[in-house]
Structures are given as structure tokens and as C-alpha cells.
Design a protein around this motif. Structure first.
Motif, short mmCIF file in Angstrom:
data_model
loop_
_atom_site.label_atom_id
_atom_site.label_comp_id
_atom_site.label_asym_id
_atom_site.label_seq_id
_atom_site.Cartn_x
_atom_site.Cartn_y
_atom_site.Cartn_z
N UNK A 160 0.83 -1.21 0.00
CA UNK A 160 0.00 0.00 0.00
C UNK A 160 0.86 1.25 0.00
N UNK A 161 1.97 1.23 0.74
CA UNK A 161 2.87 2.38 0.76
C UNK A 161 3.49 2.60 -0.62
N UNK A 162 3.88 1.51 -1.26
CA UNK A 162 4.45 1.63 -2.60
C UNK A 162 3.43 2.18 -3.59
N UNK A 163 2.17 1.72 -3.47
CA UNK A 163 1.13 2.21 -4.36
C UNK A 163 0.86 3.69 -4.13
N UNK A 164 0.84 4.11 -2.86
CA UNK A 164 0.62 5.52 -2.55
C UNK A 164 1.76 6.38 -3.07
N UNK A 165 2.99 5.87 -2.94
CA UNK A 165 4.16 6.60 -3.45
C UNK A 165 4.08 6.75 -4.97
N UNK A 166 3.65 5.68 -5.65
CA UNK A 166 3.53 5.74 -7.11
C UNK A 166 2.47 6.76 -7.52
N UNK A 167 1.37 6.80 -6.79
CA UNK A 167 0.32 7.76 -7.10
C UNK A 167 0.80 9.19 -6.90
N UNK A 168 1.59 9.43 -5.86
CA UNK A 168 2.12 10.77 -5.63
C UNK A 168 3.07 11.17 -6.76
#
Length: 293
Positions: free
Chosen positions: A21-29
Motif C-alpha cells: 500500500x505504501x508503494x502504491x501511494x508513493x507511485x500515485x504521488x
């Protein structure tokens, strides 16, 4: 043991879910930042085009305009002759796109579908043409156009644009045709269809997405061309939009920035609208011309 404990013990655990989830949020940012970097210049150009010239010269050019005005657009058309430049660019773009599509489709059809002894070699020449820089041809083309009397004409811009755009168009069409089932052509031949009827009845209708992709990609290149137009066009009445934007430069290098940005907004609007409308067809065309049919 309580039922709550049983439920907790039986619930499966997924190690690494938090990291995912952290990686996905970072990608979205990161994606959001990239979008902002891409969109911000367009928004700033539009706001500047709607800002009064006096406010742009005296105030903060990055602030939101206090007053919205269309005077800059009126001045761009009236003083900068923008309408005539748009007409010249439209003529060059439409003619070049038509030639690129027709010649590219027919060349790819002859190479991939009809086939001939040195078809692979011819395709190799087209692919090599992709890496040839346009700058090395400017002087020979200028001399040839001068001898043929083609300077200051639409053809002096159209011909090199078509020549440098054909290799990629042929490659995309040939890649797409290689995935069309051969049985379709065999069935058409059995029914008595010749190569021309097969081309217009089978190949052309199936190539719509690839045609849209080729047209849009080359339209961006042709519409924004400065090298060929600046080299082969000396007459003011034959200038295209990229050359016409120089008309906003006044004495001692002063530039009417607000009118210039208004002209830029007008020139990029057709491309942005075409991208929004044809976005899906362009994606399918790239996939069909590069990976699958």
C-alpha cells in the motif's frame, strides 16, 4: 476460547500488505507530480493570455489575473496575422498527413501482403530512414528547390515532412499488417478479388486505429515544424504558425508576451482537443502497430 479469538486466529494474514500500500501511494504521488509538471505550463499560458498586458508587465507574472480579458486574442489575430498563419499550417498539415497515410499504407501493403523479392531489404531502408537527421538534408534540399523554383511554396515544406515521416508510418502499418490473418487475403483471392480490391475492402477498414495514430503523431510534428518552414519559406504570406509567432517580436527585441501566449493557446488547442477525442483510438493503434493485431 472465545469466538472472537477463534475468528482472529483463523483470519489469514498477508505479509507485506502495508509495504504494498505504501508503494502504491508513493507511485500515485509521483504520477500526480508528473501530471502537475505537465499541466502547469499550459494553465499558466492560458492565464497569461487572459491577463491584461499592463498587469503582466507591472505585476507578478505568476499571479492569478485580477481581470479576465480577450483583448490579447483580438490583438493576436489583428496585428499578428494569426488567421493567415493558421490557414497555411492547416494546408500543409492536411496535405502532408494525406500523403503520409496513403503512401505509408500502400508501401506497407506491398511489402507485407503482396511481397516481392527484396521486400525485406526495402523495409530495412525505411527503418534506417528513421535515424537520419533532418539537418543534414537542408542544404541539398534548398539547392534543389531553388533550381526547381519550389522555394516559397507549400510543396517545399510538404515534401520533406512527408519524406521524414514515411519511415515510421510504413513501420507501423507493416507491423499491423503482419498480424492480419493470411486466410482473409486467400479467401478474397478465391472470390476473385484483385490486389486493389483486397486493399480497399480488407486492409483499409481494418487499419482505422493505426491510421488515427499515424495521423495524430505526424500532425504534432508537422504542425510544430520550424526547421523546414524557416529554411524554405522566405515570403511572409507563406509563413506557418511557428514562423508567424516571430511576428510578435517588436523593435529592439521587445515581445508582446500576452498576445504571444494568446496565439500559442489558439495553436495548441486543436491538438489538445484531438488528443482528448482520439485518445482511445491512438492507444489501440500503437498497440496494433507495435505488438498485436
Amino acid at each position: 476460547m472465545t469466538s472472537e479469538a477463534v475468528v482472529n486466529r483463523s483470519a489469514p494474514s498477508f505479509p507485506g500488505t502495508g509495504a504494498l500500500n505504501l508503494q502504491r501511494a508513493f507511485s500515485q504521488v509521483i504520477i500526480l507530480l508528473i501530471v502537475l509538471v505537465q499541466v502547469y505550463p499550459l494553465v499558466w499560458i492560458l492565464l497569461t493570455a487572459l491577463r491584461p498586458a499592463q498587469e503582466f508587465a507591472a505585476g507578478n507574472p505568476f499571479a492569478i489575473p485580477s481581470v479576465i480579458t480577450l483583448e490579447n486574442f483580438e490583438r493576436a489575430f489583428a496585428q499578428g496575422n494569426l488567421g493567415h498563419y493558421l490557414l497555411n499550417s492547416a494546408i500543409v498539415t492536411l496535405a502532408a498527413d494525406a500523403l503520409i497515410v496513403v503512401l505509408g499504407m500502400m508501401a506497407a501493403y506491398a511489402i507485407q501482403v503482396l511481397g516481392f523479392k527484396y521486400s525485406r531489404l526495402v523495409l530495412g531502408f525505411f527503418i534506417v530512414g528513421i535515424v537520419v537527421p533532418a539537418h543534414v538534408t537542408l542544404v541539398p534540399l534548398f539547392l534543389n528547390y531553388r533550381n526547381l523554383g519550389l522555394l516559397n511554396s507549400y510543396w517545399s515544406i510538404i515534401v520533406p515532412l512527408v519524406g521524414f515521416s514515411l519511415p515510421m508510418a510504413v513501420y507501423l502499418f507493416q507491423s499491423f499488417y503482419s498480424y492480419i490473418p493470411r486466410e482473409l487475403y486467400d479467401a478474397a483471392t478465391v472470390d476473385g478479388a484483385g490486389p486493389y480490391r483486397t486493399f480497399f475492402s480488407i486492409t483499409v477498414p481494418m487499419s482505422v486505429n493505426t491510421v488515427v495514430t499515424v495521423v495524430f503523431v505526424n500532425t504534432i510534428f508537422i504542425w510544430n515544424d520550424f526547421i523546414f518552414a524557416n529554411t524554405f519559406v522566405l515570403d511572409k504570406d507563406m509563413k506557418t504558425v511557428p514562423l508567424g509567432l516571430q511576428s510578435y517580436m517588436g523593435a529592439m527585441g521587445s515581445i508582446d508576451w500576452t498576445a504571444t501566449f494568446a496565439a500559442v493557446c489558439v495553436t495548441i488547442t486543436p491538438l489538445l482537443l484531438a488528443l482528448l477525442v482520439l485518445n482511445r483510438a491512438i492507444i489501440y493503434g500503437i498497440q496494433g502497430g507495435a505488438t498485436k493485431g
